[in-house]
Design a protein around this motif. Sequence first.
Motif, mmCIF file in Angstrom:
data_model
loop_
_atom_site.group_PDB
_atom_site.id
_atom_site.type_symbol
_atom_site.label_atom_id
_atom_site.label_comp_id
_atom_site.label_asym_id
_atom_site.label_seq_id
_atom_site.Cartn_x
_atom_site.Cartn_y
_atom_site.Cartn_z
ATOM 1 N N ARG A 319 0.884 -1.096 -0.131
ATOM 2 C CA ARG A 319 0.069 -0.042 0.051
ATOM 3 C C ARG A 319 1.035 1.089 -0.066
ATOM 4 O O ARG A 319 1.910 1.177 0.895
ATOM 5 C CB ARG A 319 -0.910 0.214 1.307
ATOM 6 N N SER A 320 0.429 2.564 -0.616
ATOM 7 C CA SER A 320 1.074 3.727 -0.894
ATOM 8 C C SER A 320 0.459 4.745 -0.403
ATOM 9 O O SER A 320 -0.846 4.605 -0.346
ATOM 10 C CB SER A 320 1.404 3.833 -2.530
ATOM 11 N N SER A 321 1.217 5.751 0.121
ATOM 12 C CA SER A 321 0.583 6.895 0.698
ATOM 13 C C SER A 321 1.439 8.068 0.450
ATOM 14 O O SER A 321 2.836 7.982 0.294
ATOM 15 C CB SER A 321 0.087 7.027 2.182
ATOM 16 N N PHE A 322 0.825 9.251 0.640
ATOM 17 C CA PHE A 322 1.894 10.733 0.764
ATOM 18 C C PHE A 322 1.606 11.118 1.863
ATOM 19 O O PHE A 322 0.586 11.869 2.197
ATOM 20 C CB PHE A 322 1.503 11.374 -0.757
ATOM 21 N N PRO A 323 2.616 10.996 2.986
ATOM 22 C CA PRO A 323 2.323 11.676 4.099
ATOM 23 C C PRO A 323 2.637 12.997 4.066
ATOM 24 O O PRO A 323 1.908 13.847 4.921
ATOM 25 C CB PRO A 323 3.631 10.886 5.033
ATOM 26 N N TYR A 324 3.372 13.660 3.175
ATOM 27 C CA TYR A 324 3.392 15.046 2.868
ATOM 28 C C TYR A 324 3.515 15.333 1.539
ATOM 29 O O TYR A 324 4.309 14.832 0.821
ATOM 30 C CB TYR A 324 4.619 15.574 3.794
ATOM 31 N N VAL A 325 2.836 16.305 1.285
ATOM 32 C CA VAL A 325 3.031 16.949 -0.356
ATOM 33 C C VAL A 325 2.942 18.449 -0.202
ATOM 34 O O VAL A 325 2.038 18.910 0.366
ATOM 35 C CB VAL A 325 1.680 16.444 -1.223
ATOM 36 N N SER A 326 3.927 19.175 -0.977
ATOM 37 C CA SER A 326 3.713 20.586 -0.798
ATOM 38 C C SER A 326 2.454 21.160 -1.857
ATOM 39 O O SER A 326 2.007 20.352 -2.667
ATOM 40 C CB SER A 326 5.072 21.059 -1.376
ATOM 41 N N GLY A 327 2.247 22.797 -1.632
ATOM 42 C CA GLY A 327 1.474 22.986 -2.417
ATOM 43 C C GLY A 327 1.681 22.881 -3.912
ATOM 44 O O GLY A 327 0.626 23.377 -4.709
ATOM 45 N N GLY A 328 2.802 22.496 -4.418
ATOM 46 C CA GLY A 328 3.081 22.480 -5.634
ATOM 47 C C GLY A 328 2.318 21.583 -6.464
ATOM 48 O O GLY A 328 2.396 21.404 -7.729
#
Length: 592
Positions: A319-328
């Motif tokens: 399973r995959s996830s994005f714990p953090y993503v910037s506003g870009g």
Amino acid sequence: MQPLCPAKAPESANDDRFEGLVRLARRHFGVVAALLATGATDRPRVRAYDGPASDKAWRFEPFDPALHGGDALIQVPDIQVDERLREHALLRAMPQARFLAACPLPHAGGEVSGALYLLDCQPRALDPAQQHMLRELAGLAADLLAREAADARLRREMEALRASERRMALAITGSGTGIWDRNVATGEIHYSSGWKALLGYAEHEIGNRIEESYTRVHPADLDYVRATIQAHFEQRTEAYEVEHRLRCRDGGYKWVCSRGKVVERDAVGAPLRMIGTTTDITALREMAERVQRSAALMTDLTNEIPGMAFQYRRGADGRSSFPYVSGGARDIYGLAAECLMDRAEALQAIIHPDDLAHYHQSLESSARHLTPWHLEYRVVLAGQGTLWRQGEARPKRLDDGSVLWHGFITDITERKAIEAELQLFATTDFLTELSNRRHFMQQLDAELVRVRRKPDHAATILMFDLDHFKAINDRWGHSVGDQALRHFASILCTQLRRTDAAGRMGGEEFAVVLGNATLDHAIAFARRIQAELDKAPVLHGNERIPLTVSIGVTAIQALDPSAEAALSRSDMALYRAKRGGRNRIECHNGAA
């Protein structure tokens, strides 16, 4: 003026790109040497050089900006007859140099950040198209330098944040804690020596009545403190915990965290005894404020820098996830950062279908070997079409077996367009827009490989020569001759299939390779070309200029030692067609 000096070690990941750029410049313009110098004009550095191996090539002095107007492209058709350069150190370092062109690298602030130089041993001049191309290459180099400077600024700011965090850790280490014991029934409260020292009091300066203790609580916090204690007395909370301010001996206030719990109750649940601690959190609160400011700064940095900073996590279960993503994320993927963090699978519909498998394979390989992830891939965004993205990230394995990447994704659509344009320049004949000789030979090599690999695969090559082409140039001029070449190239293109290829071999000679075609097919193709040419002469004003073509045909054979062998046979057949009276088709059936 200081001489140019080569860099002692690679300055950035851009060095390979700079080397590739000067190689491209040298080959595209057909010059002896090309080099890229960056930095201030009084101390430039050579970042990339392609040309004859010579230490002297690194040591010539840069040109005075006044010589070419500071930020304008310079051309010196013949250095040795230019009075301004006759005694220049360049002639001592490279006495064979005759031609020089230098294009400054534009900078957002208006300054010049370096220059792209071309050097040749023959006098010459760049036409407008070549000047435009040189400026385009210089602009690409300037873009790489700007990105390099932005990356350096980000690294400096990140280091400043790390230094701030180290100072915060020291503040935490210096925090203190005191203990208190309260008799709820009698209203007495006893404090440890450490508690009293926490506020700067001596042992005898603190009383043991709860009423006195409330006088030290900041007036703005008193009701909150009492309400929190009462909620615990009434068993509405498991424990008492509150952050508030206490007055010190010097009259100032400290922020503290008071924690406690009732340890004895009577038969009906009324509190009898409560024990707790008080910890000085003044430094911790100051640290929290700094952390908040640092986090805000980090958020501003990642949101304002073009591109998307991210953390991507793949669990041991896949399973995959994005714990953090910037506003870009909105610019890169057309999604809000929150959307991508909530639904990592949303990327399945955004990444170009032809690149999706490779995208997953590259991440799988990075996770398996814990090697840096690097990928150029396409995305399809609503209202924007197909765009190019470049991802860079470093993985690390966590204790639970999952892999966490920290990385950055940038928009490289413009760079890809430039690369495609440069590829077109490198493979296409400018006049006819057919493949140039070098690219055509590559296509012919590939067809020979297919013939060798598949015994039942037939392929043929045809050589074309426009008859009496010199007479057209002599009578109507070279512009009409060029028109005739373009006219013939367009007729060729109308007859080609997707599996065929055509190229201009030089002058009025053309070649076509037909994939999956026998000699009979090739002869039929040649006759169609002659028929189309007969029906459609070149029109010059009111004049109709007839064109005929001589054609040599041969089959590509699996035993051919090289593509040149097949080309040579078709050339011999072409020679027979011309010798036999022109406007003929001749075949060569044997070996060369």
